[in-house]
Structures are given as structure tokens and as C-alpha cells.
Write a protein that holds these residues in place. Structure first.
Motif, short mmCIF file in Angstrom:
data_model
loop_
_atom_site.label_atom_id
_atom_site.label_comp_id
_atom_site.label_asym_id
_atom_site.label_seq_id
_atom_site.Cartn_x
_atom_site.Cartn_y
_atom_site.Cartn_z
N ALA A 25 14.61 -18.63 -1.60
CA ALA A 25 15.52 -17.57 -1.12
C ALA A 25 15.47 -16.33 -2.02
N LEU A 26 14.26 -15.82 -2.19
CA LEU A 26 14.06 -14.66 -3.07
C LEU A 26 13.59 -13.46 -2.26
N GLU A 27 13.98 -12.27 -2.70
CA GLU A 27 13.43 -11.05 -2.12
C GLU A 27 12.03 -10.84 -2.71
N HIS A 28 11.03 -10.70 -1.84
CA HIS A 28 9.66 -10.46 -2.31
C HIS A 28 9.46 -8.96 -2.45
N VAL A 29 9.27 -8.51 -3.67
CA VAL A 29 9.11 -7.07 -3.90
C VAL A 29 7.67 -6.82 -4.36
N SER A 30 6.85 -6.28 -3.44
CA SER A 30 5.46 -5.97 -3.78
C SER A 30 5.32 -4.46 -3.84
N THR A 31 5.04 -3.94 -5.03
CA THR A 31 4.90 -2.47 -5.15
C THR A 31 3.69 -2.01 -4.35
N GLY A 32 2.64 -2.85 -4.28
CA GLY A 32 1.46 -2.48 -3.48
C GLY A 32 1.83 -2.33 -2.01
N ASP A 33 2.60 -3.31 -1.47
CA ASP A 33 3.02 -3.23 -0.06
C ASP A 33 3.89 -1.99 0.18
N LEU A 34 4.80 -1.72 -0.75
CA LEU A 34 5.70 -0.56 -0.57
C LEU A 34 4.89 0.74 -0.57
N LEU A 35 3.90 0.81 -1.46
CA LEU A 35 3.09 2.04 -1.53
C LEU A 35 2.22 2.18 -0.28
N ARG A 36 1.62 1.06 0.17
CA ARG A 36 0.78 1.13 1.38
C ARG A 36 1.62 1.49 2.61
N ALA A 54 -6.77 4.18 -3.10
CA ALA A 54 -8.15 3.96 -2.65
C ALA A 54 -9.13 3.88 -3.82
N SER A 55 -8.76 4.46 -4.98
CA SER A 55 -9.66 4.45 -6.14
C SER A 55 -9.49 3.21 -7.00
N GLY A 56 -8.35 2.50 -6.82
CA GLY A 56 -8.10 1.33 -7.65
C GLY A 56 -7.42 1.66 -8.97
N GLU A 57 -7.10 2.94 -9.19
CA GLU A 57 -6.34 3.32 -10.40
C GLU A 57 -4.86 3.06 -10.15
N LEU A 58 -4.05 3.22 -11.19
CA LEU A 58 -2.62 2.95 -11.05
C LEU A 58 -1.83 4.20 -10.71
N VAL A 59 -0.82 4.03 -9.90
CA VAL A 59 0.14 5.10 -9.59
C VAL A 59 1.02 5.27 -10.83
N ASN A 159 -3.26 -4.76 14.44
CA ASN A 159 -4.66 -4.63 14.03
C ASN A 159 -4.86 -5.20 12.63
N VAL A 160 -5.92 -5.97 12.48
CA VAL A 160 -6.25 -6.57 11.19
C VAL A 160 -7.43 -5.79 10.60
N ILE A 161 -7.23 -5.21 9.43
CA ILE A 161 -8.25 -4.30 8.87
C ILE A 161 -8.60 -4.69 7.42
N GLN A 162 -9.64 -4.03 6.91
CA GLN A 162 -9.97 -4.19 5.49
C GLN A 162 -9.25 -3.10 4.70
N ARG A 163 -8.59 -3.47 3.62
CA ARG A 163 -7.89 -2.47 2.78
C ARG A 163 -8.89 -1.51 2.16
N ALA A 169 -17.06 -1.57 -5.27
CA ALA A 169 -16.94 -0.76 -6.50
C ALA A 169 -15.48 -0.64 -6.90
N THR A 170 -14.60 -0.53 -5.91
CA THR A 170 -13.17 -0.39 -6.22
C THR A 170 -12.59 -1.71 -6.74
N ILE A 171 -13.05 -2.82 -6.18
CA ILE A 171 -12.58 -4.13 -6.66
C ILE A 171 -12.89 -4.25 -8.15
N SER A 172 -14.11 -3.88 -8.51
CA SER A 172 -14.53 -4.00 -9.91
C SER A 172 -13.65 -3.11 -10.80
#
Ligand code: AP5
Length: 217
Positions: A25-36, A54-59, A159-163, A169-172
Motif C-alpha cells: 500500500a505504497l505510493e509509487h513515485v517515479s521521477t522518470g514517469d513524471l518527467l515523461r 533523450a540524451s540520458g543526462e540528468l534533469v 500504443n506500445v513504443i520504444q522510449r 548509445a543513450t543506454i550506455s
């Protein structure tokens, strides 16, 4: 109970959070989801962070701290929740220290940090095959867990897409950013005596969930 889910990109934080939030019973807080979500909605914040994601750097720390402040306040105001589970935050030492300050102000604390350990080769394979629903954010994997109908979400038909950040290169770059800026936070929590549970995230999804539940019992 307040948790931090920790681990490199692709270690399975979002996958496990979707299961653990019901169980505890926890609130799931994903900063990535909120930003996307802000990017999809085309808000001022979304336009500001789109290229960074899109670059993989941090906000910047200021931007994500504001999101966390709002999410923690929302959790406190909801009596049906037993706490929060942070996914993808904190990611810099500055964010970890700011979270500590926020919790001291509110008399709250982190009860446990769960670290999902998965090697670099495995996370590159997982992220290259990951697909995500743009509507309900369900996560799929073309190798292990594909949607029944190609490109359509089993759960909501979206729709199911690739992020945009799941290109090789971005994963790395994301993995390098994790090693340089995020992993060192664990030493900070160790020195602060926050309980840290290291879980082998390289096993099957169910096995990882059971191992986390055992660790938190
Ligand atoms: P964010 O969305 O937080 O991404 P991340 O941390 O890189 O993590 P991921 O979502 O990529 O992976 P995950 O660990 O959740 O794995 P998943 O369960 O999906 O951040 C994205 C960007 O936003 C950042 O790069 C940054 O720009 C910005 N950002 C976010 N937070 C920020 C912050 N605090 N400060 C600054 N900037 C911030 O699983 C991955 C795949 O593996 C899936 O296909 C899944 O099906 C599969 N899988 C999962 N578990 C298993 C398993 N046990 N076995 C086999 N396959 C599995």
C-alpha cells in the motif's frame, strides 16, 4: 513504510514497483514517469526536459525536487497509503541531501533502501528490448514479455513504443551517469545507517519480488 528503490537503468525498478505498491500500500513515485508524462502533455516542464531525457543526462536537481515535494505531500494527505516508494530518485548526492532535509522538516524517514543488482550486459539487453505503453505506462519486453498484439498494450489498448532513451548509445551514457553520480549515494546511506537490502535482480521477475518481500519482512 517509506522505501527507496535503487539500481541501474533497466535493473527492474519500475517492474518491481508495480507489484510492491499493491502489496505494501505504497505510493509509487517515479521521477522518470513524471518527467515523461510532462513531455507527452507538452507542458512547460516537458518542453524544458525533453532533450535532456533523450540524451540520458540528468534533469537539474531543482526540477526533480519540486516533483518529489509534491508527491510526498500527496502521499501524506492520503490515509489509505502506508507510505511512499521512490523509483529513480535520489540520483545525485545533492538530491539525497535535499531529501534528507525535507524528511527532517516533516519528521519522516527512509525505512529501507532496496538495491537491485544486475550486470551491465544484462541491462543493455533488457533496455534494448523494452517497450512501454504511452497511455498506462505498462512495461513490456520483446524477448521475455511481449504485448499479445504487436504495438498495442494488453492492459489498455494504448500504443506500445520504444522510449527515446532506449537507443544503444543513450543506454550506455545512462549507465555511465549512474556509476558516476548515483551509485555513490549508497555510501551516504550506509554512513547514515539507513537499512540497505541488496537483491540479485538478475533472476526471474517473481523471484526478485519474493526476495524483496523477504528482505522487507
Ligand atoms: P527513469 O525513468 O528513472 O529511468 P531509469 O532509472 O534509467 O530506469 P528505467 O526506467 O530505464 O529502468 P527500470 O529499472 O525501471 O527497469 P524496468 O522495470 O523498466 O529515468 C529516465 C530519465 O529521466 C533519466 O535518464 C533522466 O534524464 C531523467 N530523470 C529521472 N529521474 C531523475 C532524477 N531523480 N534526477 C535527474 N534526472 C532524472 O525494466 C527494464 C526492462 O527489463 C523491461 O523491458 C522489463 O520488462 C525487463 N525486466 C524487468 N525485470 C526483469 C527481470 N527480472 N528479468 C528479465 N527482464 C526484466
Amino acid at each position: 513504510m517509506n522505501l527507496v528503490l535503487f539500481g541501474p537503468p533497466g535493473s527492474g525498478k519500475g517492474t518491481q514497483a508495480a507489484r510492491l505498491k499493491e502489496r505494501f500500500a505504497l505510493e509509487h513515485v517515479s521521477t522518470g514517469d513524471l518527467l515523461r508524462a510532462a513531455v507527452v502533455e507538452g507542458t512547460g516542464l516537458g518542453r524544458k526536459v525533453q532533450d535532456i531525457l533523450a540524451s540520458g543526462e540528468l534533469v537539474s536537481d531543482d526540477v526533480v525536487l519540486e516533483l518529489i515535494r509534491e508527491a510526498v505531500a500527496k502521499t501524506e494527505a492520503n490515509p489509505s497509503l502506508r507510505g511512499w516508494m521512490l523509483d529513480g530518485f535520489p540520483r545525485t548526492m545533492g538530491q539525497a541531501q535535499a531529501l534528507g532535509g525535507l524528511l527532517r522538516e516533516q519528521g519522516g524517514r527512509i525505512d529501507a533502501v532496496v538495491v537491485l543488482e544486475v550486470d551491465r550486459k544484462a541491462v543493455i539487453e533488457r533496455l534494448s528490448a523494452r517497450r512501454t505503453c504511452v497511455e498506462c505506462r505498462a512495461v513490456y519486453n520483446l524477448t521475455g514479455n511481449p504485448p499479445r498484439q504487436e504495438g498495442k498494450c494488453d492492459r489498455c489498448g494504448g500504443n506500445v513504443i520504444q522510449r527515446s532513451d532506449d537507443e544503444p548509445a543513450t543506454i550506455s551514457n545512462r549507465l555511465d551517469v549512474y556509476e558516476a553520480q548515483t551509485r555513490p549515494i549508497l555510501e551516504y546511506y550506509e554512513s547514515d545507517r539507513v537499512p540497505i537490502h541488496r537483491v540479485d535482480g538478475g533472476r526471474r521477475v517473481d523471484e526478485v519480488t519474493s526476495a524483496i518481500e523477504d528482505a522487507l519482512r
